[in-house]
Design an enzyme around this catalytic site. Structure first.
Site, PDB file in Angstrom:
ATOM      1  N   LYS A   1       0.829  -1.216   0.000  1.00  0.00           N
ATOM      2  CA  LYS A   1       0.000   0.000   0.000  1.00  0.00           C
ATOM      3  C   LYS A   1       0.860   1.261   0.000  1.00  0.00           C
ATOM      4  O   LYS A   1       0.659   2.167  -0.797  1.00  0.00           O
ATOM      5  CB  LYS A   1      -0.919   0.040   1.243  1.00  0.00           C
TER       6      LYS A   1
ATOM      7  N   ARG B   1      -9.484   1.444   8.816  1.00  0.00           N
ATOM      8  CA  ARG B   1      -9.016   0.098   9.124  1.00  0.00           C
ATOM      9  C   ARG B   1      -9.997  -0.680   9.984  1.00  0.00           C
ATOM     10  O   ARG B   1      -9.748  -1.844  10.306  1.00  0.00           O
ATOM     11  CB  ARG B   1      -7.733   0.239   9.907  1.00  0.00           C
TER      12      ARG B   1
ATOM     13  N   ARG C   1      12.089  -5.937   4.183  1.00  0.00           N
ATOM     14  CA  ARG C   1      11.805  -4.493   4.142  1.00  0.00           C
ATOM     15  C   ARG C   1      12.858  -3.720   4.935  1.00  0.00           C
ATOM     16  O   ARG C   1      13.238  -4.094   6.042  1.00  0.00           O
ATOM     17  CB  ARG C   1      10.426  -4.190   4.717  1.00  0.00           C
TER      18      ARG C   1
ATOM     19  N   ARG D   1      11.930  -2.072  10.604  1.00  0.00           N
ATOM     20  CA  ARG D   1      10.823  -1.637  11.462  1.00  0.00           C
ATOM     21  C   ARG D   1      10.624  -2.636  12.603  1.00  0.00           C
ATOM     22  O   ARG D   1      10.661  -3.838  12.367  1.00  0.00           O
ATOM     23  CB  ARG D   1       9.535  -1.559  10.625  1.00  0.00           C
TER      24      ARG D   1
ATOM     25  N   ARG E   1      -0.081  -8.994  13.269  1.00  0.00           N
ATOM     26  CA  ARG E   1      -0.666  -7.925  12.438  1.00  0.00           C
ATOM     27  C   ARG E   1      -1.586  -8.522  11.375  1.00  0.00           C
ATOM     28  O   ARG E   1      -2.619  -7.946  11.044  1.00  0.00           O
ATOM     29  CB  ARG E   1       0.444  -7.100  11.773  1.00  0.00           C
TER      30      ARG E   1
END
Ligand code: AP5
Length: 221
Positions: free
Chosen positions: A18, A93, A128, A161, A172
């Site tokens: 996203k 969300r 990531r 992260r 998550r």
């Protein structure tokens, strides 16, 4: 000059892409991206009251309370640069957030759902890397920085992260399936949901999302 104001939301699981697609579209259409995740991460780094409140939720893979998030987004959307269109990344969300957003009367042109299977997400998240200074996102394999260590844009050393720890990613994903995925039906019923299958290459996903946006801007929707 764009004929229609583009009021877009990118929807999908954590790591679906996203944020990556939102940044690309924001540059292409010269409209701002409002990423609730990025706003919260900045607040955590700056140790503001919001950051102190949000940190625990984020690090455990839970959602930050709806009233906090709705207030942040409402204030941001009231700023002048959002008048000609905007991109929402990571909001709404929950059903409560979607209803609160609807109450503002701002509306959405379309919701682009980027679909990626959970197994691919877990692999993706492990690669990531993010820039702690300018927020740029990379991937060690799919979208590396020039030397895979520093940010190509600003030169800062890239970091991982905290919530990309595999155990947190699993939580998550559970939060996504329980609290967020039901919104797909909410937007499908409104007739504004467009589904795009996340591809292995960033640019292939971008080609699909751009096609959907262009159809909205230049078609009869
Ligand atoms: P947030 O930052 O919104 O996290 P998220 O939704 O979990 O999404 P991510 O940022 O992890 O992933 P993404 O889909 O943007 O993927 P990306 O483009 O980076 O939220 C973080 C936390 O904040 C939440 O857990 C919650 O606690 C809180 N929060 C935020 N909003 C909230 C709200 N509205 N209500 C309540 N709480 C809220 O891509 C991922 C990786 O894959 C990158 O490395 C990228 O380079 C790579 N990649 C992207 N596309 C491709 C591709 N096509 N092929 C290969 N690799 C790709």
């Amino acid at each position: 000059m764009m004929e229609k104001a583009l009021k877009l939301m990118f929807f999908g699981a954590p790591g679906a892409g996203k944020g990556t697609q939102a940044e690309i579209a924001a540059k292409k259409y010269a409209i701002p991206t409002i990423s609730t995740g990025a706003i919260l991460r900045e607040a955590v780094a700056a140790k503001t009251e919001l950051g102190k409140l949000a940190a625990g939720y984020m690090e455990s893979g839970a959602l930050v309370p709806d009233d906090v998030i709705v207030g942040i987004v409402r204030d941001r959307l009231a700023e002048d640069d959002c008048k000609g269109g905007f991109i929402l990344d990571g909001f709404p969300r929950t059903l409560a957030q979607a209803e609160a957003f609807d109450e503002t009367g701002i509306g959405l042109s379309m919701v682009i759902d980027i679909e990626v299977e959970d197994e691919r997400i877990i692999t993706r998240m492990s690669g990531r890397r993010v820039c702690p200074k300018c927020g740029e996102t990379y991937h060690t394999v799919y979208n590396p920085s020039a030397d895979n260590v520093h940010c190509t844009k600003c030169g800062a050393e890239l970091t991982i992260r905290k919530d990309d720890d595999p155990e947190v990613v699993k939580r998550r994903l559970t939060t996504y399936h329980n609290d967020t995925e039901p919104l797909r039906e909410y937007y499908e019923k409104k007739g504004i949901l467009r589904v795009v299958h996340g591809q292995e290459k960033l640019e292939d996903t971008t080609a699909l999302t751009t096609a959907v946006i262009e159809e909205y801007l230049h078609g009869n929707q």
